[in-house]
Design a protein around this motif. Structure first.
Motif, mmCIF file in Angstrom:
data_model
loop_
_atom_site.group_PDB
_atom_site.id
_atom_site.type_symbol
_atom_site.label_atom_id
_atom_site.label_comp_id
_atom_site.label_asym_id
_atom_site.label_seq_id
_atom_site.Cartn_x
_atom_site.Cartn_y
_atom_site.Cartn_z
ATOM 1 N N ASP A 381 -56.247 -19.080 29.155
ATOM 2 C CA ASP A 381 -55.276 -19.376 28.090
ATOM 3 C C ASP A 381 -55.227 -18.262 27.055
ATOM 4 O O ASP A 381 -55.096 -18.509 25.845
ATOM 5 C CB ASP A 381 -55.615 -20.714 27.424
ATOM 6 N N GLY A 382 -55.385 -17.017 27.518
ATOM 7 C CA GLY A 382 -55.261 -15.866 26.641
ATOM 8 C C GLY A 382 -56.525 -15.482 25.895
ATOM 9 O O GLY A 382 -56.555 -14.439 25.225
ATOM 10 N N ASP A 383 -57.577 -16.298 25.968
ATOM 11 C CA ASP A 383 -58.825 -16.009 25.253
ATOM 12 C C ASP A 383 -59.945 -15.694 26.230
ATOM 13 O O ASP A 383 -59.941 -16.156 27.386
ATOM 14 C CB ASP A 383 -59.228 -17.210 24.389
ATOM 15 N N CYS A 384 -60.921 -14.914 25.761
ATOM 16 C CA CYS A 384 -62.085 -14.585 26.583
ATOM 17 C C CYS A 384 -63.052 -15.759 26.615
ATOM 18 O O CYS A 384 -63.210 -16.488 25.625
ATOM 19 C CB CYS A 384 -62.794 -13.348 26.036
ATOM 20 N N ARG A 385 -63.714 -15.927 27.768
ATOM 21 C CA ARG A 385 -64.615 -17.054 27.952
ATOM 22 C C ARG A 385 -65.833 -16.599 28.751
ATOM 23 O O ARG A 385 -65.690 -15.912 29.765
ATOM 24 C CB ARG A 385 -63.882 -18.172 28.701
ATOM 25 N N LEU A 386 -67.027 -16.958 28.290
ATOM 26 C CA LEU A 386 -68.235 -16.697 29.057
ATOM 27 C C LEU A 386 -68.129 -17.436 30.378
ATOM 28 O O LEU A 386 -67.685 -18.578 30.436
ATOM 29 C CB LEU A 386 -69.465 -17.183 28.284
ATOM 30 N N SER A 387 -68.546 -16.783 31.473
ATOM 31 C CA SER A 387 -68.377 -17.411 32.776
ATOM 32 C C SER A 387 -69.518 -17.009 33.695
ATOM 33 O O SER A 387 -70.470 -16.315 33.295
ATOM 34 C CB SER A 387 -67.022 -17.023 33.377
ATOM 35 N N GLN A 388 -69.415 -17.436 34.954
ATOM 36 C CA GLN A 388 -70.396 -17.105 35.975
ATOM 37 C C GLN A 388 -69.765 -17.326 37.340
ATOM 38 O O GLN A 388 -68.757 -18.031 37.464
ATOM 39 C CB GLN A 388 -71.653 -17.960 35.820
ATOM 40 N N ILE A 389 -70.337 -16.705 38.368
ATOM 41 C CA ILE A 389 -69.808 -16.881 39.721
ATOM 42 C C ILE A 389 -70.132 -18.290 40.189
ATOM 43 O O ILE A 389 -71.294 -18.697 40.197
ATOM 44 C CB ILE A 389 -70.423 -15.854 40.686
ATOM 45 N N PRO A 390 -69.132 -19.087 40.559
ATOM 46 C CA PRO A 390 -69.403 -20.463 40.989
ATOM 47 C C PRO A 390 -70.318 -20.505 42.211
ATOM 48 O O PRO A 390 -70.170 -19.691 43.136
ATOM 49 C CB PRO A 390 -68.013 -21.007 41.319
ATOM 50 N N GLU A 391 -71.251 -21.439 42.203
ATOM 51 C CA GLU A 391 -72.102 -21.656 43.377
ATOM 52 C C GLU A 391 -71.480 -22.692 44.305
ATOM 53 O O GLU A 391 -71.680 -22.648 45.517
ATOM 54 C CB GLU A 391 -73.498 -22.091 42.953
ATOM 55 N N ALA A 392 -70.753 -23.631 43.751
ATOM 56 C CA ALA A 392 -70.044 -24.599 44.573
ATOM 57 C C ALA A 392 -68.879 -23.911 45.270
ATOM 58 O O ALA A 392 -68.441 -22.831 44.863
ATOM 59 C CB ALA A 392 -69.549 -25.762 43.726
ATOM 60 N N SER A 393 -68.385 -24.531 46.317
ATOM 61 C CA SER A 393 -67.284 -23.946 47.077
ATOM 62 C C SER A 393 -66.155 -24.963 47.182
ATOM 63 O O SER A 393 -66.303 -26.133 46.823
ATOM 64 C CB SER A 393 -67.760 -23.521 48.467
#
Length: 825
Positions: A381-393
């Motif tokens: 939504d136009g803003d930066c967000r801390l994230s991570q590579i999903p482990e679920a598929s």
């Protein structure tokens, strides 16, 4: 080979040689003149060989033994490229001369020049000027500047060493020679020459201009084309493969799948940074005071050098934390961009403990991040967000119920991370997604949607196991006597088992095979009613398409047609299509032989003509005659199940009078459409979650789980920071898979108008009593209309006593309290 969507967007490109064929009139005149200036000034004057050039070359050879003065005309180069080697011998040169003279007798000058400019090798696996413009500059030939034209025109002399990617200095020197020749013969003036010769040589390799992201589809197509045409033709014949994929829907499918995995990940907590570049102690205490004891932080230059070695994945970008404030953090990204990560993009990141537990909600940024952390961020939504590579598929697939054409397919979070296609290759237990097929069998064996079943616990002793089998509803809420329509909409486990017992396991399995399910995938025990069968998402959505299209089994396919570089049609798929008026409604065919998903897709070339270089006119009559899909259940049966699955969305009863209830797919009410039929699915311990649904024009299945089939999706605890943005509780089909389905359909249905399905001929609509399923004379909230096959409608009326007893027992609960009882399956 190029692979396109149905609406002409490029999905992928494969091959050893990259070529973009162009007509001579499609090439800029200046580009053509540049080649003539440097390669063959008298091209339009000589008969294929340049006598003056030959004598000049012979003089050089006689005096010095140097063969570098080849004196080859464009026609001779064409002859050599098609028929001869590049060895510098007199015999080869003599052959080249005779071939060139013969070519000039067969073709016009313009035809020769067009062939040459399309076939000439220009380095970096590019052949022809169209490909060279794309490879070196990422442009079409019409967008090239004068200096870029000169670079390309200079490549035939030595494409491997003169190309600008290999050596900018060599390319510059050769470019200047070409510009000089262009100036000498008057192709450009002095001003254009001066501007071009001063231009810097900037070039890098450009891949194909992919405009539709569908790598799993591309790989499916590549394998099938190679299998049917062979590698040489597939990779070298300039084939164009047009698929059934809709580019807009495909983009929506990818976006929905990835966002849903991010949402699941955020519910379950932050697993920490990718790496720690220098030590800074992270304070996780409740008061969340900063506690940074930095040890030898890296310099800005060292951080940027490190980031240059890190790659992105999908929309995740690497960054390094350089400073942390109370509710924000400063991050440095590759290229030197510095960004601020605000609290809105951080507050979700409570600590991941395990799949069942998460840490407390963080109160400040320094409870999450510390300087020196290598983290991943993404835009939302136009803003930066801390994230991570999903482990679920996850996997999502959508098909057209009318003919089986695949409209969207995403086989996992990222093809670059895993090429395993979970749509076609992953057989997983389907949970309650199997129930519509079990109920369909019941309707074929004397039951109706108004039949009353006992929703009560089952206790059955198992002599083999030495324990009692106690299947339960989820949640463990039991309604007692319940109509089949309501039981399916609420996904009552014990009712499904009782129906299986009433129909018989053998009869049920035989019925399920009509939908294309292999008998080997269907366990011959009562767990079948709860979804212990293992199917791929493609197999499952094909089964659901049968309810959407009125009872026909379609075969999924993805390749619509294949054409060669001259636009001759080598293959045109002719799908078996639904035709309601072509088959009597009551006619059913023998059980189809089931193949696995890969074999299903392999049928798309079964009608390929023996001559694979045939033109469009040689396509056989068998390929062009319409084919009819096979009817496997009656139109009445498919309508009844589809209609019952609408109750899964819209529920029933009267909230005003305390009898209202919701189905498991009630969240789809957001779409405000009455033509939606849907079913959730969850297996034991939430190891697999499903959501399948359809309209008359589109059938879609979503699966979410871990690739490790033994790992549970777990549960999310309440998160104080997220409020209404979260979804707490055990993961399930309704909580985990449905959001991706809903997100996708919000885009996919934009171009598909709502289409109410009228009941087919042969069904009767009868007013029944809601509690007993018997006929009713009342027209209030205690009754409703229900559909019946002829001869199956009730013949008795519900008595006053029956009605009074049943509705006195109705639980007086608020709608929101009723929703909490919605069974997760």
């Amino acid at each position: 080979m190029q692979v396109f969507t149905a609406d002409g967007e490029l999905i992928s490109q494969f091959g050893e040689k990259r070529r973009i064929p162009l007509k001579l009139e499609e090439m800029p005149p200046l580009l053509v003149q540049a080649f003539l200036a440097v390669e063959d000034t008298r091209f339009y004057e000589h008969p294929g060989i340049d006598i003056i050039g030959i004598f000049r070359a012979m003089t050089v050879v006689a005096s010095s033994g140097d063969f570098s003065q080849g004196a080859s005309t464009i026609t001779q180069q064409l002859a050599r490229n098609f028929f001869l080697s590049r060895e510098k011998k007199i015999v080869r040169k003599i052959k080249e001369i005779f071939l060139a003279i013969h070519i000039e007798q067969l073709l016009t000058k313009d035809q020769i020049l067009e062939l040459y400019l399309n076939k000439i090798e220009l380095g970096q696996r590019s052949f022809g000027v169209g490909a060279a413009a794309q490879v070196y500059f990422g442009k079409t030939v019409h967008d090239l500047t004068v200096d870029e034209i000169a670079i390309i025109a200079g490549l035939p002399k030595a494409p491997s060493t003169l190309n600008p990617v290999r050596s900018a200095s060599n390319a510059r020197a050769r470019r200047n020679v070409v510009l000089g020749r262009m100036l000498d013969i008057g192709v450009i003036d002095k001003a254009a020459y001066q501007q071009a010769i001063e231009a810097p040589v900037t070039s890098r390799l450009h891949g194909a201009q992919i405009t539709a992201s569908a790598p799993y589809i591309a790989e499916m197509v590549r394998q099938e084309v190679v299998n049917q045409f062979g590698e040489e033709t597939a990779y070298s014949a300039g084939l164009k493969v047009y698929t059934t994929i809709n580019s807009k829907q495909q983009a929506a499918a990818k976006r929905a799948l990835q966002q849903n995995l991010y949402d699941y990940d955020e519910r379950h907590g932050y697993r920490g940074p990718v790496a720690q570049l220098w030590q800074s102690q992270l304070n996780e205490a409740e008061d969340a005071e900063p506690l940074f004891n930095e040890t030898d932080p890296l310099s800005r230059e060292d951080i940027l050098a490190y980031l240059d070695t890190q790659s992105s994945l999908e929309d995740l970008r690497p960054a390094v934390v350089t400073a942390v404030q109370a509710q924000s953090a400063t991050l440095l990204m590759a290229g030197g961009q510095e960004i601020t990560l605000n609290w809105e993009g951080l507050k979700w990141a409570r600590r991941f403990i395990n799949d069942e537990r998460q840490g407390t909600a963080p109160k400040a940024a320094f409870a999450i991040l510390a300087p020196g952390m290598h983290v991943l961020i993404r835009k939302q939504d136009g803003d930066c967000r801390l994230s991570q590579i999903p482990e679920a598929s996850s996997a999502i697939v959508a098909i057209d119920p009318h003919n089986g054409a695949l409209r969207s397919l995403v086989g996992g979070y990222s093809f670059s991370q895993s090429q395993f296609n979970r749509v076609t290759q992953a057989k997983r237990q389907v949970g309650s997604n199997i129930k519509p097929f079990v109920y369909s069998a019941a309707l074929e064996n004397g039951y109706t949607l108004a039949s009353i079943m006992n929703d009560a616990p089952i206790h059955q002793w198992d002599d083999n196991a030495g324990i009692a089998w106690r299947p339960k509803n989820s949640p463990a809420v039991y309604d007692g006597p319940i109509r089949i329509r309501e039981a399916l909409a609420k996904s009552k486990n014990v009712v499904s088992i009782r129906l299986l017992r009433g129909v018989g396991i053998d009869n049920t399995i035989q019925h399920l095979q009509r939908f294309g399910f292999a008998a080997s995938d269907l366990p011959r025990n009562e767990t079948l009613a709860l979804g212990s069968a293992s199917l791929t998402p493609l197999e499952l959505v094909t089964g659901y398409a049968t309810f959407a299209n009125g009872g026909f089994l379609v075969t999924p396919y993805v390749i619509e047609k294949v054409v060669d570089d001259e636009q001759n049609v080598l293959y045109q798929h002719n799908p078996a299509t639904v035709c309601q008026d072509c088959t009597p409604p009551e006619q059913t065919t023998a059980e189809p032989v089931k193949e696995d998903a890969e074999a299903q897709l392999g049928q798309l070339f079964n009608e390929l003509a023996q001559d694979k270089t045939a033109s469009e006119n040689s396509i056989s009559l068998a390929q062009t005659e319409p084919r009819q899909a096979e009817r496997v259940i009656s139109q009445q049966n498919s309508f009844l199940i589809a209609d019952a699955l609408k109750s899964s969305v819209w529920g029933g009863g009267s909230w005003q009078h305390g009898t209202g209830w919701n189905g498991t797919a009630w969240r789809l009410q957001k779409l405000k459409r009455r033509d939606l039929s849907a079913k959730t699915g969850t297996t034991n311990d939430s190891k697999d979650t499903w959501f399948s649904g359809f309209t008359p024009d589109l059938a879609v299945t979503v699966w979410v789980g871990f690739d490790d089939a033994n790992r549970s999706l777990g549960r999310a605890q309440w998160h104080a920071n997220m409020g209404q943005q979260q979804s707490a509780g055990a993961e399930s089909g309704a909580r985990t898979a449905l959001p991706a389905w809903l997100d996708y359909m919000q885009t996919a249905l934009e171009s598909i108008p709502e289409q109410p399905v009228p009941p087919p001929v042969g069904l009767a609509s009868v007013r029944i009593d809601l509690q007993s399923g018997l006929l009713s004379r009342r027209t209030d909230y205690t009754s409703t209309f229900e559909y019946f096959k002829p001869g199956t409608e009730p013949t008795q009326y519900a008595g006053t006593d029956v009605q009074q007893i049943s509705f006195d027992k109705a639980q007086q609960k608020k709608p929101e309290e009723k929703q909490q009882e919605v069974e997760l399956f």
